[in-house]
Design an enzyme around this catalytic site. Structure first.
Site, PDB file in Angstrom:
ATOM      1  N   CYS A 286      -2.415   8.428   3.583  1.00  0.00           N
ATOM      2  CA  CYS A 286      -2.288   7.784   2.269  1.00  0.00           C
ATOM      3  C   CYS A 286      -3.570   7.957   1.472  1.00  0.00           C
ATOM      4  O   CYS A 286      -3.555   7.875   0.252  1.00  0.00           O
ATOM      5  CB  CYS A 286      -1.946   6.317   2.438  1.00  0.00           C
ATOM      6  SG  CYS A 286      -2.982   5.458   3.605  1.00  0.00           S
TER       7      CYS A 286
ATOM      8  N   GLU B 195       0.888  -1.160   0.000  1.00  0.00           N
ATOM      9  CA  GLU B 195       0.000   0.000   0.000  1.00  0.00           C
ATOM     10  C   GLU B 195       0.919   1.200   0.000  1.00  0.00           C
ATOM     11  O   GLU B 195       1.663   1.417   0.953  1.00  0.00           O
ATOM     12  CB  GLU B 195      -0.856  -0.074   1.273  1.00  0.00           C
ATOM     13  CG  GLU B 195      -2.114   0.730   1.188  1.00  0.00           C
ATOM     14  CD  GLU B 195      -2.039   1.901   2.101  1.00  0.00           C
ATOM     15  OE1 GLU B 195      -1.782   2.992   1.565  1.00  0.00           O
ATOM     16  OE2 GLU B 195      -2.210   1.740   3.310  1.00  0.00           O
TER      17      GLU B 195
END
Ligand code: NDP
Length: 675
Positions: free
Chosen positions: A294, A255
C-alpha cells in the site's frame, strides 16, 4: 488443507460454500475455504463477554508482557510462516518484511507499553483543568478501553504484519480482536492464528479469526466496536456506508488505495548521493513484494531536466531483477498474488498507458526463472513515463497494485508539489534533497496531503528504514484517497481503542476516582515522613511539608562558583536592570531544586531506592536573596513495576513563606515493596 475459523475458543468450518485458493507460483490449489455457517452475533458476543473482561482486568504492563511473550513465541516459529508464504509469491526478503515486521511490531508495542504507559487499567489524559475560582471544581480527562470488539479486516498483501500491526495496539488498549484476513492469502494468516492459539498466551476470547466471508457481522456492531480496514477503496466505501456504521457511530479506520510519490528535488542532480538514493528506492519499492504494498512508490516525480537520466538509471537497475520462483535464492521478485490480481494489474496498466508509455519492461515478453510463466501470476517490473502529468488524470488516480511505477517530470518546485498532491491524499511520500530550504518547502507543500514523509539523503542513507516501511512508532495512514485513517504511531494507535471521557468534580472526588492526587484534595499528614513507607503502604495524598530556608547572596555566589553557572541574572544586579522577568539578582532555578531536595529528603536508608527523574518542571516566581522558601511533597500516584519495587510520582511545590508558588514539578522515585 481446509481452513477453519477460530471462534469462541474452537476451530470450526461449518460453511458449505467452498472456494479454492491457488498458489501464486504454480496455480495449484493450496487450500480450501468454506464460507458461511458462523453466527457472527455470537462471535462478537463472545469477544465482548469473555475477551473484553479478561483483557480489561489486566494492567497496561501486563498486556504489554503478553505481547512480548507472543513476539518471542512467534519468533521461534517464524521459519514455518516463511515456508507457507512462498506460495503467495513472496521471496524470503519479502517474507522478512511480513513476518519479522509483524513480530517486530509486537515487540515495539510491548516495550513502549511498559515504558510509556502506567501500570494501571486506564489512562489520565493531560493536566488537571481548573474550572472554578475557589478551586473546588476541576476537570480531568481519562481514557479507558472501549467495551466492544476490534474488528480487523486485512488486505491480502501482508497476512502476518497486517494482522499483528492491528492486533498489538488493540490488545494493549484492552480490547479483544476479531480478525478477518483476505481470503487469497488466508492460509498464511490461518497458520499464524494457529500458532497464537496454541501458545495460549492471550487470554480466552482476546482473539478470534474469521476465514472467508464476514456474513452479517456488521449488523451486530455497536458504538463500542472499532472497525479497522485495509484494502481497496471500493470495499472501504461499501463497508463505511453500512447503515449500522452510521447509526451506531462505529469508529471506522480505513487504509486504502494510495498513489504514493517519490520526489527528486532539483539539487539532487545525477551524480549526487540523493539521485542514487532516489533510483535505489524507486526500484526497490517496485519490486519488493512485486509492488503489492500500500506504501509502494507509484509516481516518481523528478525535474524535467533529470527525467532521461532517471529512466536510464532505473532501466539499468530493473534489468538486474530476476523474476521467478520466489523460493530460489537468485530470484529477486516473485509473482503477484494470483492470476486474478495479474489481470487487475494489467487492466490498470492499460488505463495508465492512455497517458503514459512503458519505457522499461514488456508484459508480453520477459524471462521467468524456475517456474512456468503461464501458470504463475508473473509480471515483470513495468516503468512508465508520462510526458504531460499536469493534464493527465489516470496516473494520479489509478493504482496498479503490482510492480508498476510512472515517472513524471516537473518544472519548478511548485509544480512538483502540485503533482505530488494530485494523488488526493497518500500514505507516504519520500523526498530526496540535501538542501534544507527545499526540504522545508516540500514538507509543508505536500504535508497536508500525506500521512508520512521520509526525507532521504546521504546523512541517513545507511540507516533509513525505507519509503515503504511503516514503523510502529510512526503514524501509518493518510488523508483522502488513502482512507483518512491512522494506525500505529506508538500510543496514538492504542488510543483509537479507548474512549476519552472528561471528568468534572471536586479535587477530592476526582483524586479518589483517578487514583491520582490533585491539588485541593485532602492531604494525609502523619507522623512519619512519606519516604519511610514501602510502596504498598504509601497512601496517595501522603504529604510532607518542609521547614523553611532563607536564600542568601552567599548561597547564590557559592552555587555559581561550585557549578560554573555564572549566568548574568545570578551574578549582576546591573545586568538585570529593566529585565522583563527578574527584579534584580535571582537564585538559580537549580539551586532552588537542590535546596528543595535538601528540605524534603529523609536521608536514612529506607524504602526509597532511587530518584529517577523530574517531569513537568516549571519555574514560576524568581527568588531573590533574602527570600524564604519551603517545599510540599505529596504522593501523587503509584505504578507497580515488579515484585521488588514500584514507581511513585510525587507532586512537589516550592513556595515562599508567603505561599507564593516558586516552582512545581513531578518527582519520580522507585520505592521498594515490603520485604
Ligand atoms: P479488498 O478491498 O477486496 O479486500 C480487503 C479485505 O476486505 C479482504 O479481507 C476482503 O476479504 C475484505 N472484504 C471484501 N469485501 C468485504 C465485505 N463485503 N465485507 C467484509 N469484508 C470484505 O482488497 P484486496 O485485498 O482484494 O485488494 C484489491 C485491491 O485493493 C488491490 O488490487 C489494490 O488495488 C487495493 N489494495 C490497496 C491496499 C492499500 O492499502 N493501499 C492494500 C491492499 C489492496 P476477502 O478477501 O475474503 O474478499
Amino acid at each position: 488443507m481446509r481452513l477453519e475459523s477460530f471462534v469462541r475458543g474452537s476451530w470450526m468450518s461449518p460453511g458449505q460454500e467452498l472456494a479454492e485458493i491457488r498458489s501464486a507460483v504454480t496455480s495449484d490449489v493450496v487450500a480450501e475455504v468454506a464460507s458461511g455457517g458462523l453466527d457472527m452475533g455470537e462471535v462478537l458476543a463472545y469477544a465482548r463477554q469473555v475477551g473484553g473482561p479478561n483483557l480489561r482486568r489486566l494492567t497496561f504492563h501486563q498486556r504489554a508482557e503478553l505481547l512480548k511473550a507472543l513476539a518471542i513465541y512467534l519468533s521461534e516459529r517464524k521459519e514455518q510462516l516463511y515456508k507457507i508464504s512462498y506460495q503467495t509469491g513472496t521471496t524470503r526478503s519479502d517474507n522478512f518484511i511480513d513476518v519479522d515486521g509483524g513480530i517486530g511490531t509486537l515487540f515495539v508495542y510491548a516495550s513502549k507499553g511498559r515504558r510509556e504507559l502506567p501500570n494501571t487499567t486506564f489512562l489520565i489524559d493531560g493536566a488537571v483543568e481548573p474550572l472554578s475560582k475557589g478551586g473546588s471544581f476541576v476537570g480531568q480527562h481519562v481514557m479507558a478501553p472501549m467495551h466492544g470488539v476490534a474488528v480487523h479486516i486485512n488486505a491480502f498483501n501482508f497476512p502476518c504484519w497486517g494482522m499483528l500491526e492491528k492486533l498489538a495496539p488493540a490488545i494493549l488498549a484492552g480490547v479483544p480482536v476479531v480478525t478477518k484476513p483476505a481470503t487469497i492469502t488466508s492460509y498464511v494468516a490461518h497458520a499464524l492464528v494457529r500458532m497464537i492459539a496454541e501458545s495460549r498466551i492471550l487470554p480466552e476470547g482476546a482473539l478470534q479469526c474469521i476465514i472467508g466471508s464476514t456474513g452479517d457481522l456488521f449488523d451486530h456492531l455497536t458504538c463500542q466496536d472499532v472497525v479497522s480496514f485495509t484494502g481497496s477503496a471500493d470495499t472501504a466505501q461499501k463497508l463505511q456506508r453500512h447503515p449500522v456504521i452510521a447509526r451506531e457511530s462505529v469508529r471506522f479506520i480505513a487504509e486504502r488505495d494510495s498513489l504514493n510519490a517519490a520526489i527528486l528535488a532539483p539539487d539532487a542532480v545525477p551524480g549526487t548521493p540523493e539521485f542514487d538514493l532516489f533510483i535505489k528506492e524507486v526500484a526497490k519499492e517496485m519490486t519488493v513484494k512485486a509492488g503489492q504494498k500500500c506504501t509502494a512508490i507509484r509516481r516518481a516525480i523528478a525535474p524535467n531536466t533529470h527525467v532521461p537520466a532517471v529512466i536510464e538509471a532505473l532501466r539499468e537497475r530493473l534489468s538486474r531483477v530476476t523474476v521467478g520462483n520466489p523460493e530460489l535464492e537468485n530470484v529477486r521478485m516473485g509473482p503477484v498474488v494470483g492470476l486474478g490480481q495479474r489481470r487487475d494489474v494489467l487492466a490498470q496498466v492499460a488505463k495508465l498507458r492512455s497517458e503514459a508509455d512503458i519505457v522499461v519492461g514488456d508484459p508480453e515478453n520477459f524471462a521467468v526463472e524456475g517456474a512456468d510463466r503461464e501458470r504463475g501470476a508473473f509480471i515483470p517490473p513495468l516503468l512508465l513515463h508520462c510526458p504531460d502529468p499536469i493534464r493527465a488524470t489516470n496516473v494520479h488516480s489509478v493504482e496498479a497494485f503490482g510492480p508498476v511505477c510512472t515517472v513524471m517530470g516537473y518544472d519548478g518546485l511548485d509544480q512538483g508539489i502540485a503533482l505530488a498532491n494530485r494523488g488526493d491524499g497518500s500514505l507516504v511520500a519520500s523526498i530526496y534533497t540535501y538542501d534544507p530550504a527545499v526540504a522545508s518547502d516540500l514538507v509543508f507543500g505536500v504535508g497536508a496531503f500525506h500521512g508520512r514523509l521520509v526525507l532521504i539523503d546521504r546523512d541517513c542513507a545507511k540507516e533509513q528504514t525505507g519509503h515503504g516501511s511503516p514503523m510502529p512508532h510512526m503514524v501509518h495512514g493518510g488523508p483522502g484517497r488513502a482512507g483518512g485513517g491512522e494506525e500505529l504511531g506508538g500510543m496514538r494507535g492504542v488510543h483509537h481503542y479507548m474512549q476519552r471521557t472528561a471528568l468534572q468534580g471536586s479535587p477530592a472526588m476526582l483524586s479518589r476516582v483517578t487514583q491520582s492526587w490533585i491539588k485541593g484534595a485532602p492531604m494525609v499528614q502523619e507522623g512519619r515522613h512519606p519516604f519511610r513507607y514501602h510502596f504498598e503502604d504509601l497512601a496517595i495524598g501522603q504529604t510532607f511539608i518542609s521547614k523553611e530556608r532563607t536564600i542568601t547572596l552567599e548561597d547564590i555566589e557559592h552555587f555559581a562558583a561550585f557549578t560554573g553557572d555564572t549566568f548574568y541574572a545570578h551574578m549582576s544586579e546591573e545586568a538585570t536592570k529593566d529585565h522583563p522577568f527578574f527584579p534584580g539578582r535571582v537564585a538559580h532555578g537549580y539551586l532552588l531544586l537542590s535546596f528543595a531536595a535538601g528540605l524534603f529528603v529523609d536521608p536514612d536508608l529506607g524504602p526509597v531506592l532511587a530518584n529517577y527523574g523530574l517531569d513537568s518542571l516549571r519555574f514560576i516566581k524568581p527568588v531573590q536573596p533574602g527570600e524564604t522558601i519551603k517545599v510540599r511533597l505529596t504522593a501523587k500516584s503509584k505504578s507497580p513495576r515488579n515484585e521488588q519495587y514500584g514507581e511513585v510520582r510525587w507532586d512537589v511545590e516550592i513556595t515562599t513563606d508567603k505561599d507564593e508558588t516558586v516552582a512545581t514539578y513531578d518527582l519520580l522515585t522507585m520505592n521498594a515493596v515490603r520485604p
